[in-house]
Design an enzyme around this catalytic site. Structure first.
Site, PDB file in Angstrom:
ATOM      1  N   ASP A 111       0.832  -1.206   0.000  1.00  0.00           N
ATOM      2  CA  ASP A 111       0.000   0.000   0.000  1.00  0.00           C
ATOM      3  C   ASP A 111       0.869   1.260   0.000  1.00  0.00           C
ATOM      4  O   ASP A 111       2.004   1.240   0.483  1.00  0.00           O
ATOM      5  CB  ASP A 111      -0.916  -0.020   1.237  1.00  0.00           C
ATOM      6  CG  ASP A 111      -2.119   0.899   1.083  1.00  0.00           C
ATOM      7  OD1 ASP A 111      -2.337   1.437  -0.027  1.00  0.00           O
ATOM      8  OD2 ASP A 111      -2.836   1.100   2.084  1.00  0.00           O
ATOM      9  N   HIS A 148       2.795   3.091  -8.820  1.00  0.00           N
ATOM     10  CA  HIS A 148       2.602   1.667  -9.161  1.00  0.00           C
ATOM     11  C   HIS A 148       3.819   1.144  -9.922  1.00  0.00           C
ATOM     12  O   HIS A 148       4.309   0.046  -9.670  1.00  0.00           O
ATOM     13  CB  HIS A 148       1.338   1.484 -10.012  1.00  0.00           C
ATOM     14  CG  HIS A 148       0.065   1.913  -9.315  1.00  0.00           C
ATOM     15  ND1 HIS A 148      -0.179   1.630  -7.993  1.00  0.00           N
ATOM     16  CD2 HIS A 148      -1.027   2.601  -9.762  1.00  0.00           C
ATOM     17  CE1 HIS A 148      -1.377   2.120  -7.657  1.00  0.00           C
ATOM     18  NE2 HIS A 148      -1.902   2.721  -8.708  1.00  0.00           N
ATOM     19  N   LEU A 185      10.582 -21.076  -4.049  1.00  0.00           N
ATOM     20  CA  LEU A 185       9.599 -20.158  -3.461  1.00  0.00           C
ATOM     21  C   LEU A 185       8.333 -20.210  -4.294  1.00  0.00           C
ATOM     22  O   LEU A 185       8.393 -20.287  -5.523  1.00  0.00           O
ATOM     23  CB  LEU A 185      10.154 -18.725  -3.489  1.00  0.00           C
ATOM     24  CG  LEU A 185       9.201 -17.592  -3.083  1.00  0.00           C
ATOM     25  CD1 LEU A 185       9.004 -17.557  -1.571  1.00  0.00           C
ATOM     26  CD2 LEU A 185       9.717 -16.230  -3.576  1.00  0.00           C
TER      27      LEU A 185
HETATM   28  C1  IPE Z   1      -5.607  -2.663  -0.227  1.00  0.00           C
HETATM   29  O1  IPE Z   1      -5.172  -1.354  -0.480  1.00  0.00           O
HETATM   30  C2  IPE Z   1      -5.579  -3.462  -1.480  1.00  0.00           C
HETATM   31  C3  IPE Z   1      -4.251  -3.696  -2.051  1.00  0.00           C
HETATM   32  C4  IPE Z   1      -3.126  -3.370  -1.528  1.00  0.00           C
HETATM   33  C5  IPE Z   1      -4.266  -4.380  -3.307  1.00  0.00           C
HETATM   34  P1  IPE Z   1      -6.204  -0.154  -0.703  1.00  0.00           P
HETATM   35  O2  IPE Z   1      -5.393   1.072  -0.770  1.00  0.00           O
HETATM   36  O3  IPE Z   1      -7.108  -0.434  -1.843  1.00  0.00           O
HETATM   37  O4  IPE Z   1      -7.068  -0.236   0.645  1.00  0.00           O
HETATM   38  P2  IPE Z   1      -7.915   0.869   1.387  1.00  0.00           P
HETATM   39  O5  IPE Z   1      -8.872   1.417   0.378  1.00  0.00           O
HETATM   40  O6  IPE Z   1      -6.980   1.919   1.868  1.00  0.00           O
HETATM   41  O7  IPE Z   1      -8.559   0.138   2.514  1.00  0.00           O
HETATM   42  C1  IPE Z   2      -1.387   0.197  -3.411  1.00  0.00           C
HETATM   43  O1  IPE Z   2      -1.199   1.572  -3.455  1.00  0.00           O
HETATM   44  C2  IPE Z   2      -1.643  -0.406  -4.771  1.00  0.00           C
HETATM   45  C3  IPE Z   2      -3.036  -0.871  -4.958  1.00  0.00           C
HETATM   46  C4  IPE Z   2      -3.974  -0.860  -4.062  1.00  0.00           C
HETATM   47  C5  IPE Z   2      -3.370  -1.365  -6.291  1.00  0.00           C
HETATM   48  P1  IPE Z   2      -2.409   2.575  -3.533  1.00  0.00           P
HETATM   49  O2  IPE Z   2      -2.763   2.779  -4.944  1.00  0.00           O
HETATM   50  O3  IPE Z   2      -3.529   2.112  -2.653  1.00  0.00           O
HETATM   51  O4  IPE Z   2      -1.758   3.898  -2.941  1.00  0.00           O
HETATM   52  P2  IPE Z   2      -2.376   4.884  -1.881  1.00  0.00           P
HETATM   53  O5  IPE Z   2      -2.831   4.069  -0.716  1.00  0.00           O
HETATM   54  O6  IPE Z   2      -3.532   5.557  -2.556  1.00  0.00           O
HETATM   55  O7  IPE Z   2      -1.272   5.812  -1.542  1.00  0.00           O
HETATM   56 MG    MG Z   3      -4.010   2.421  -0.699  1.00  0.00          MG
END
Ligand code: IPE
Ligand code: IPE
Ligand code: MG
Length: 238
Positions: free
Chosen positions: A17, A34, A128
């Site tokens: 995240d 990303h 792995l």
């Molecule tokens: C959780 O992250 C899902 C992934 C890392 C794939 P999100 O960024 O989507 O989660 P919320 O919305 O903060 O709970």
């Molecule tokens: C995690 O990073 C990747 C996915 C959930 C696909 P985010 O895209 O949720 O990044 P933030 O949380 O908005 O910073």
């Molecule tokens: Mg996120």
């Protein structure tokens, strides 16, 4: 489950995240985060092999993430497609078996085809198992498992007698994969976001403020060191 001396987790799972925030902090578009997150995936995969972790699973895209702007969703799917073709040699070299779990029916045919080919090509790699959770959510998994079990039970009612939690495991998409010993979440958020709800029942949690694109080998080793200091009691008394 762990080897007693160094206490290396058998299965590490990561909620990756903070990509969007990492990019915005640099004045860039979210997708730039990303893109940089892919390098972190490579780093933790290599380090997992080096440390003797047997299963590494990554929450890459949740069922809820389909609700993001179409442009971002398309970018993420494209990135997945590209990573699959770029990483083949690396996975083979490191002996990594690649597995995708989730609601595959929502992925487009070309991505599903590429995933199937890579899973097939790496199926005998034994160092792995790298599991990518794509279009996954914990509630979805439990529901699809319950439906499968109900269908079986319709023809065989004795299936439901004296049913144990372990009997349910085999209907989940993670059947055959040990439950995660350690679940890491980056970016400072401290929630499960509909991830491994059943399988994470006794996982150790590790939260760090580091954003995913900055989570590299040293940060990962710190998480593993913290895990080694944990005392897992499973409800018992020491
Ligand atoms: C959780 O992250 C899902 C992934 C890392 C794939 P999100 O960024 O989507 O989660 P919320 O919305 O903060 O709970
Ligand atoms: C995690 O990073 C990747 C996915 C959930 C696909 P985010 O895209 O949720 O990044 P933030 O949380 O908005 O910073
Ligand atoms: Mg996120």
């Amino acid at each position: 489950m762990e080897s007693s001396e160094k206490k290396i987790p058998v299965h590490v799972s990561i909620i990756m995240d903070g990509n969007g925030r990492w990019a915005r902090e640099r004045g860039r578009e979210r997708v730039y985060g990303h893109l940089n997150g892919v390098e972190s995936v490579r780093a933790v995969t290599e380090e997992s092999v080096a440390q003797g972790v047997r299963y590494l699973s990554l929450y890459a895209f949740s069922e809820e993430n389909w609700n993001r702007p179409q442009e971002e969703v398309g970018y993420l799917m494209g990135l997945m497609m590209k990573a699959i073709s770029d990483e083949v040699d690396n996975l083979m070299k490191n002996g990594v078996r690649f597995v995708v779990l989730g609601n595959r029916s929502r992925l487009d045919a070309s991505l599903n085809g590429a995933i199937d080919r890579l899973m097939d090509m790496t199926r005998n790699n034994a160092n792995l198992t790298l599991i990518v959770f794509l279009s996954y959510s914990g509630k979805w998994d439990i529901l699809q498992a319950a439906v499968k079990m109900a269908r079986e039970a319709a023809g065989n009612p004795s299936l439901l007698e004296n049913l144990q939690p372990a009997d349910f495991d085999r209907y989940l998409v993670t059947a055959g994969i040990p439950d995660p010993d350690l679940i890491i979440r980056t970016s400072g958020e401290q929630r499960i976001s509909n991830y491994l709800l059943w399988q994470g029942a006794y996982s150790e949690f590790y939260f760090t403020d580091i954003m995913w694109p900055d989570f590299r080998k040293e940060a990962y080793r710190n998480a593993l060191a913290e895990y080694a200091r944990r005392d897992r009691r499973y409800g018992k008394v020491k």
